[in-house]
Design an enzyme around this catalytic site. Structure first.
Site, PDB file in Angstrom:
ATOM      1  N   LYS A  13     -45.032   2.861  36.188  1.00 12.32           N
ATOM      2  CA  LYS A  13     -43.891   3.632  36.715  1.00 12.32           C
ATOM      3  C   LYS A  13     -44.407   4.858  37.481  1.00 12.32           C
ATOM      4  O   LYS A  13     -45.387   4.738  38.208  1.00 12.32           O
ATOM      5  CB  LYS A  13     -42.926   4.003  35.584  1.00 12.32           C
ATOM      6  CG  LYS A  13     -42.539   2.763  34.769  1.00 12.32           C
ATOM      7  CD  LYS A  13     -41.349   2.938  33.900  1.00 12.32           C
ATOM      8  CE  LYS A  13     -41.104   1.641  33.142  1.00 12.32           C
ATOM      9  NZ  LYS A  13     -39.907   1.645  32.331  1.00 12.32           N
ATOM     10  N   HIS A  97     -36.819  -4.861  39.404  1.00 12.88           N
ATOM     11  CA  HIS A  97     -36.869  -4.154  38.125  1.00 12.88           C
ATOM     12  C   HIS A  97     -35.541  -3.436  37.923  1.00 12.88           C
ATOM     13  O   HIS A  97     -34.952  -2.922  38.873  1.00 12.88           O
ATOM     14  CB  HIS A  97     -38.034  -3.153  38.136  1.00 12.88           C
ATOM     15  CG  HIS A  97     -38.285  -2.571  36.772  1.00 12.88           C
ATOM     16  ND1 HIS A  97     -37.487  -1.587  36.246  1.00 12.88           N
ATOM     17  CD2 HIS A  97     -39.226  -2.839  35.834  1.00 12.88           C
ATOM     18  CE1 HIS A  97     -37.929  -1.282  35.032  1.00 12.88           C
ATOM     19  NE2 HIS A  97     -38.986  -2.025  34.759  1.00 12.88           N
ATOM     20  N   GLU A 167     -36.444  -8.991  31.078  1.00 11.38           N
ATOM     21  CA  GLU A 167     -36.445  -7.666  30.448  1.00 11.38           C
ATOM     22  C   GLU A 167     -35.010  -7.233  30.147  1.00 11.38           C
ATOM     23  O   GLU A 167     -34.285  -6.782  31.049  1.00 11.38           O
ATOM     24  CB  GLU A 167     -37.038  -6.624  31.400  1.00 11.38           C
ATOM     25  CG  GLU A 167     -38.485  -6.826  31.728  1.00 11.38           C
ATOM     26  CD  GLU A 167     -39.105  -5.514  32.222  1.00 11.38           C
ATOM     27  OE1 GLU A 167     -39.994  -4.999  31.546  1.00 11.38           O
ATOM     28  OE2 GLU A 167     -38.669  -5.004  33.261  1.00 11.38           O
ATOM     29  N   GLY A 173     -37.693   1.025  27.578  1.00 11.46           N
ATOM     30  CA  GLY A 173     -37.788   2.450  27.269  1.00 11.46           C
ATOM     31  C   GLY A 173     -37.299   2.804  25.869  1.00 11.46           C
ATOM     32  O   GLY A 173     -37.334   3.956  25.466  1.00 11.46           O
ATOM     33  N   GLY A 233     -44.462  -1.238  29.867  1.00 13.55           N
ATOM     34  CA  GLY A 233     -44.313   0.074  30.494  1.00 13.55           C
ATOM     35  C   GLY A 233     -45.177   1.115  29.800  1.00 13.55           C
ATOM     36  O   GLY A 233     -46.387   1.167  30.000  1.00 13.55           O
TER      37      GLY A 233
HETATM   38  P1  PGA Z   1     -41.262  -0.169  28.370  1.00 12.64           P
HETATM   39  O1  PGA Z   1     -40.913  -0.526  29.889  1.00 12.64           O
HETATM   40  O2  PGA Z   1     -42.406  -1.041  27.946  1.00 12.64           O
HETATM   41  O3  PGA Z   1     -41.630   1.272  28.396  1.00 12.64           O
HETATM   42  O4  PGA Z   1     -40.008  -0.449  27.573  1.00 12.64           O
HETATM   43  C1  PGA Z   1     -40.955  -1.844  30.363  1.00 12.64           C
HETATM   44  C2  PGA Z   1     -40.595  -1.899  31.828  1.00 12.64           C
HETATM   45  O5  PGA Z   1     -39.819  -1.065  32.303  1.00 12.64           O
HETATM   46  O6  PGA Z   1     -41.055  -2.789  32.549  1.00 12.64           O
END
Ligand code: PGA
Length: 252
Positions: A13, A97, A167, A173, A233
């Site tokens: 990110k 995404h 996802e 998150g 992430g």
């Molecule tokens: P996360 O994010 O592993 O922090 O939950 C995954 C993503 O946004 O691809």
């Protein structure tokens, strides 16, 4: 059909804050994964770091972009074209995404990007996922629509250059990933949709899970969710834990 390799994608990110930190994470990951043979690792740093990180690329450690523009030519201030990414050592691009869809990226734009990414010889990681779940199963229709529209005009042959990342937006998150049993159900459903579009079951299309993956749940998700890998992430910025996750996946 040959068994697909497992894939672990790190979505950094808008992190880290400096190029030095980015190089340190990439270098620690590269060192830690020296003996990895069966798993493909794709790091997706902010695009401004891609050129500097190209020195870390190897057969199993590849670079991906978190986004791309949908055109190769024209006056589009601030955008980076698929051609420009493919001219760097970028072999994968995340597309659709949920954080980009939330910024207004429509199914139509996603589809155009997928086509352009493939046309430039890169692989599109098409992200799909429902915002929330309802008791009537309407969320399944949302996933189906995202897959069908995202793969519009993509031939069966071009599927070699597509990875689907499921996802659930509510898990991204968050603290808790989806249960492996439920992930398996979604995996079966996504395969069913792909069969509907392309006729035959396609074992060559890789399906990943993403959303709150960490060092404690990663192995269980791949083993019991039956997915071919993960899109990670936060935990992908922790080189030590990321390396450990890849090692765990390698043993499966
Ligand atoms: P996360 O994010 O592993 O922090 O939950 C995954 C993503 O946004 O691809």
């Amino acid at each position: 059909m040959k068994k697909a390799k497992k894939i672990v994608v790190g979505n950094w990110k808008m992190n880290p804050e400096t190029l030095e930190e980015a190089k340190k994470i990439a270098s620690d990951i590269k060192k830690g994964l020296r003996n990895i043979k069966k798993t493909k690792i794709i790091l997706c740093p902010p695009s401004i770091y891609l050129t500097s990180l190209s020195g870390y690329v190897s057969t199993n450690l590849l670079l991906g972009s978190q986004n791309v523009f949908s055109e190769n030519v024209g006056s589009f201030t601030g955008e980076v074209s698929p051609l420009q990414f493919s001219n760097l050592k970028t072999s994968f691009v995340l597309v659709g995404h949920s954080e980009r869809r939330a910024l207004g990226e429509s199914d139509e734009i996603v589809a155009r990007k997928v086509r352009m990414i493939i046309a430039e010889g890169m692989t599109a990681i098409l992200c799909v996922g429902e915002k929330d779940r309802d008791h009537h199963g309407d969320y399944l229709g949302i996933i189906r629509e995202q897959i069908i529209s995202g793969l519009k005009d993509i031939s069966k042959k071009s599927l070699e250059r597509v990875v689907i990342a499921y996802e659930p937006v509510w898990a991204i998150g968050g603290r808790k990933a989806m249960e492996p049993r439920e992930i398996h159900e979604m995996y079966i459903y996504i395969k069913k949709v792909l069969r509907e579009i392309y006729g035959l079951p396609s074992d060559s299309i890789i399906i990943l899970y993403g959303g709150a993956v960490d060092i404690n749940n990663a192995q269980d998700i791949v083993k019991n969710g039956f997915v071919q890998g993960l899109l990670i992430g936060r935990e992908s910025l922790n080189a030590k834990n990321f390396v450990e996750i890849v090692k765990q996946i390698e043993t499966l």
